[in-house]
Design an enzyme around this catalytic site. Structure first.
Site, PDB file in Angstrom:
ATOM      1  N   ASN A  61      -4.303  16.887   3.757  1.00  0.00           N
ATOM      2  CA  ASN A  61      -3.142  17.739   3.469  1.00  0.00           C
ATOM      3  C   ASN A  61      -2.495  17.471   2.100  1.00  0.00           C
ATOM      4  O   ASN A  61      -1.384  17.922   1.833  1.00  0.00           O
ATOM      5  CB  ASN A  61      -2.092  17.612   4.584  1.00  0.00           C
TER       6      ASN A  61
ATOM      7  N   ASP B 166      -5.934  10.845   6.578  1.00  0.00           N
ATOM      8  CA  ASP B 166      -5.368  11.238   7.879  1.00  0.00           C
ATOM      9  C   ASP B 166      -6.470  11.609   8.873  1.00  0.00           C
ATOM     10  O   ASP B 166      -7.660  11.607   8.535  1.00  0.00           O
ATOM     11  CB  ASP B 166      -4.362  12.390   7.691  1.00  0.00           C
TER      12      ASP B 166
ATOM     13  N   ASP C  45      -7.845  -0.038  17.304  1.00  0.00           N
ATOM     14  CA  ASP C  45      -7.380  -1.372  16.956  1.00  0.00           C
ATOM     15  C   ASP C  45      -6.260  -1.750  17.929  1.00  0.00           C
ATOM     16  O   ASP C  45      -5.375  -0.937  18.206  1.00  0.00           O
ATOM     17  CB  ASP C  45      -6.842  -1.350  15.518  1.00  0.00           C
TER      18      ASP C  45
ATOM     19  N   ASP D  11      -6.880  -7.473  17.082  1.00  0.00           N
ATOM     20  CA  ASP D  11      -6.343  -8.148  15.902  1.00  0.00           C
ATOM     21  C   ASP D  11      -5.934  -9.590  16.227  1.00  0.00           C
ATOM     22  O   ASP D  11      -5.224  -9.820  17.215  1.00  0.00           O
ATOM     23  CB  ASP D  11      -5.107  -7.347  15.448  1.00  0.00           C
TER      24      ASP D  11
ATOM     25  N   GLU E  10     -10.892 -10.299  16.798  1.00  0.00           N
ATOM     26  CA  GLU E  10     -10.796 -10.964  15.502  1.00  0.00           C
ATOM     27  C   GLU E  10     -10.261 -12.374  15.744  1.00  0.00           C
ATOM     28  O   GLU E  10      -9.172 -12.538  16.306  1.00  0.00           O
ATOM     29  CB  GLU E  10      -9.864 -10.188  14.580  1.00  0.00           C
TER      30      GLU E  10
HETATM   31  C1  NOJ Z   1      -5.686  -9.048  10.664  1.00  0.00           C
HETATM   32  C2  NOJ Z   1      -5.812  -7.692  10.072  1.00  0.00           C
HETATM   33  O1  NOJ Z   1      -7.165  -7.409   9.852  1.00  0.00           O
HETATM   34  C3  NOJ Z   1      -4.992  -7.687   8.812  1.00  0.00           C
HETATM   35  O2  NOJ Z   1      -5.205  -6.534   8.046  1.00  0.00           O
HETATM   36  C4  NOJ Z   1      -3.547  -7.848   9.200  1.00  0.00           C
HETATM   37  O3  NOJ Z   1      -2.758  -7.970   8.039  1.00  0.00           O
HETATM   38  C5  NOJ Z   1      -3.319  -9.083  10.070  1.00  0.00           C
HETATM   39  N1  NOJ Z   1      -4.330  -9.254  11.075  1.00  0.00           N
HETATM   40  C6  NOJ Z   1      -1.998  -8.997  10.763  1.00  0.00           C
HETATM   41  O4  NOJ Z   1      -2.017  -7.994  11.726  1.00  0.00           O
END
Ligand code: NOJ
Length: 562
Positions: free
Chosen positions: A24, A30, A99, A200, A256
């Site tokens: 946009n 987006d 995520d 995360d 992660e």
């Molecule tokens: C890991 C994420 O990949 C990163 O981008 C983020 O800043 C930190 N965790 C905090 O959420």
């Protein structure tokens, strides 16, 4: 029959929505932009898309600070756009991973707004509060983005914990209600059709072992320990999450995990323990930093370290547990600039790095732009950078007396904005990413490095990645074969075999910009060798017992066990 192991055979493509495609003209990528590029992803052949956070967020950390877990960020579109996206993806046979950012929320989340209000607010205990006088934080822990992990809040005269920025308060996983909220929210998205989660910093959720309870602070007997991730309690939480939510769906999960070693990762990923499918580990991403220092303290990569490290993970998780395979994501510099050669050998070295990773055992992740060999960026001044981590480090080091060129050298090598410059679609203004002004400047090399150009060139990195993905689908040995490091002592070559029954893949990669000789391993026959993929034309008629490799040369030969 339902296939519950589909994630072992899949290749995942990560989209950082802010930088992928703007529909946009507001300069920010987006959801409709992503929708318009699904044919491109289908052509590449990926099975799954992992979408970095698209939830409501004040964007102190570009979406990793969530203020509403059940709604879409205005800049990215609406829930209807998201529903249209997942529906289109599923029609094209692409799965969607969201995520899950639940170590912390935004300080603008309704839970935190309530929690701050008073010490007896019902949501007070959703976050981690400790008493303390204004000048002395409860512990000396340092936050990931610089400064203390504690922020003093005048309103109630107490500190709250934030392992990242102060706008990212940590949720209190010891509170059962918090965990229930998280599981309900996960079910909300799973019921809407999502196929899994990338979690995360999930191994940071438990702090109980290191942080004295609130009462001990009040009684003046608080004894804290240095903070470490991977507390044993992590496994209780993950098993509970699995029991309460994940086991009820057919998902892919990747956690992660900072500072995790291969033994602990095995505990998280062993199927019989019912936690997660795989983790993102960081050991291979820290081999080009000085030991014991931060990522900004640079050191050249020693190939021997990389071989040793990646092989350790391959061996440790070969029978029990599962690996993720990655070079890039939105936090890491571009791999071709980092471990390859982003000048003369950009295409050749990017293909070598792709082959090296994708022929290993595990689930490969491709980060947007990796498949066209996008490179790092060098903005002239720090003012052109957006990333909170980069900017905080810059200010901190200026304050500590570092000189500007050294700080900029670290930024050029490691800033997260290397990965976040907009996707380069074509050679028109702003690389075809937006018709407006991009939120972060486009890399000026977009005129030569872009997806349109890659799609036109049958010899491009794009088609090399496409082939790597296809090989994984065609050959069970790529998914299940046993990994073995060969040519272990060679200083320039990273070679290994993958073996399944009598099929052996010999994967040979010259990691450097000079010629090298690969001596054929005597235990493998090359009589009927077939070349599956290479980055230079490969002559099967040459004498294979001793092969002279060109700079960054890489190939995979399919052979038989002797
Ligand atoms: C890991 C994420 O990949 C990163 O981008 C983020 O800043 C930190 N965790 C905090 O959420």
């Amino acid at each position: 029959m339902t296939d519950h192991n589909w994630w072992k055979k899949s290749v995942v493509y990560q989209i950082y929505p802010r930088s992928f495609m703007d529909s946009n003209g507001d300069g920010i990528g987006d959801l409709q932009g992503i929708r318009s590029k699904l044919d491109y992803l289908q052509k590449l052949g990926v099975d799954v898309v992992w979408l970095s956070p698209v939830y409501k967020s004040p964007n102190c950390d570009n979406g990793y600070d969530i203020s509403d877990y059940r709604d879409i960020m205005d800049e990215f579109g609406t829930m209807a756009d998201w529903e249209a996206l997942i529906s289109d993806m599923h029609h094209k046979g692409i799965k969607l991973v969201m995520d899950l950012v639940v170590n912390h929320s935004s300080d603008e989340h309704a839970w935190f707004i309530e929690s701050r209000k008073s010490k007896d607010n019902p949501k007070r205990d959703y976050y981690i509060w400790r008493p303390g006088d204004k000048d002395t934080p409860p512990t000396d822990w340092g936050a990931m983005f610089g400064g203390s992990t504690w922020k003093y809040d005048e309103l109630t005269g107490e500190y709250y914990l934030h392992m990242f920025a102060d706008k990212q308060p940590d949720l209190n996983w010891e509170n059962e209600q918090v965990r229930k909220e998280v599981y309900d929210m996960m079910a909300f998205w799973l019921d809407k059709g999502v196929d899994g989660f990338r979690m995360d910093v999930i191994n940071m959720i438990s702090k109980k072992e290191f942080l004295a309870p609130y009462e001990d602070f009040v009684n003046g007997t608080a004894v804290n320990k240095p903070y470490k991730p991977n507390s044993p309690r992590l496994h209780d939480f993950l098993q509970e999450m699995n029991r309460e939510v994940l086991s009820k769906y057919n998902t892919i999960t990747v956690g992660e995990c900072v500072d995790i070693n291969a033994e602990r990762a095995q505990l998280v990923t062993a199927e019989d323990r019912h936690e997660l499918n795989m983790v993102f580990q960081f050991e291979h991403m820290s081999l080009d930093q000085q030991p014991g220092k931060s990522k900004w303290d640079l050191k050249p990569l020693d190939l021997m370290d990389l071989k040793e490290n990646l092989s350790k993970w391959q061996y440790q998780l070969s029978e029990r547990g599962w690996n993720s395979l990655y070079w890039n994501n939105h936090d890491q510099p571009r791999i071709v600039s980092r471990f390859g050669h982003d000048g003369k050998y950009r295409v050749i070295s990017a293909k070598m790095l792709g082959t090296l990773l994708h022929m290993m055992k595990g689930t490969p992740y491709i980060y947007q732009g990796e498949e066209i060999g996008m490179t790092n960026i060098k903005f002239k001044t720090v003012n052109d950078y957006n990333d909170i981590e980069t900017i905080n480090m810059y200010n901190e080091r200026v304050g500590q007396g570092y000189n500007e060129p050294d700080i900029m050298a670290s930024i050029y090598a490691k800033s997260r904005d290397n990965a976040r410059t907009p996707m380069q679609w074509n050679g028109t203004d702003h690389a075809g990413f937006t018709t407006g002004t991009p939120w972060l400047k486009v890399n000026p090399n977009y005129e030569t490095i872009n997806a349109e150009q890659a799609l036109k060139d049958p010899d491009s990195i794009f088609y090399h990645y496409q082939k790597l993905i296809r090989l994984r689908k065609e050959l069970p040995v790529v998914v299940y074969g046993q990994y073995d490091l060969i040519a272990k002592e060679h200083p320039d070559i990273f070679a290994y075999t993958r073996t399944l029954e009598d099929t052996v893949l010999v994967v040979v990669n010259n990691f450097h910009d000079k010629e090298a000789v690969f001596e054929w391993p005597s235990h493998i026959s090359h009589d009927d060798a077939d070349c599956l993929i290479s980055n230079y034309p490969f002559d099967l008629k040459q004498d294979l017992s001793s092969i002279k490799l060109k700079p960054y040369e890489s190939f995979v030969l399919k052979c038989r066990q002797k």
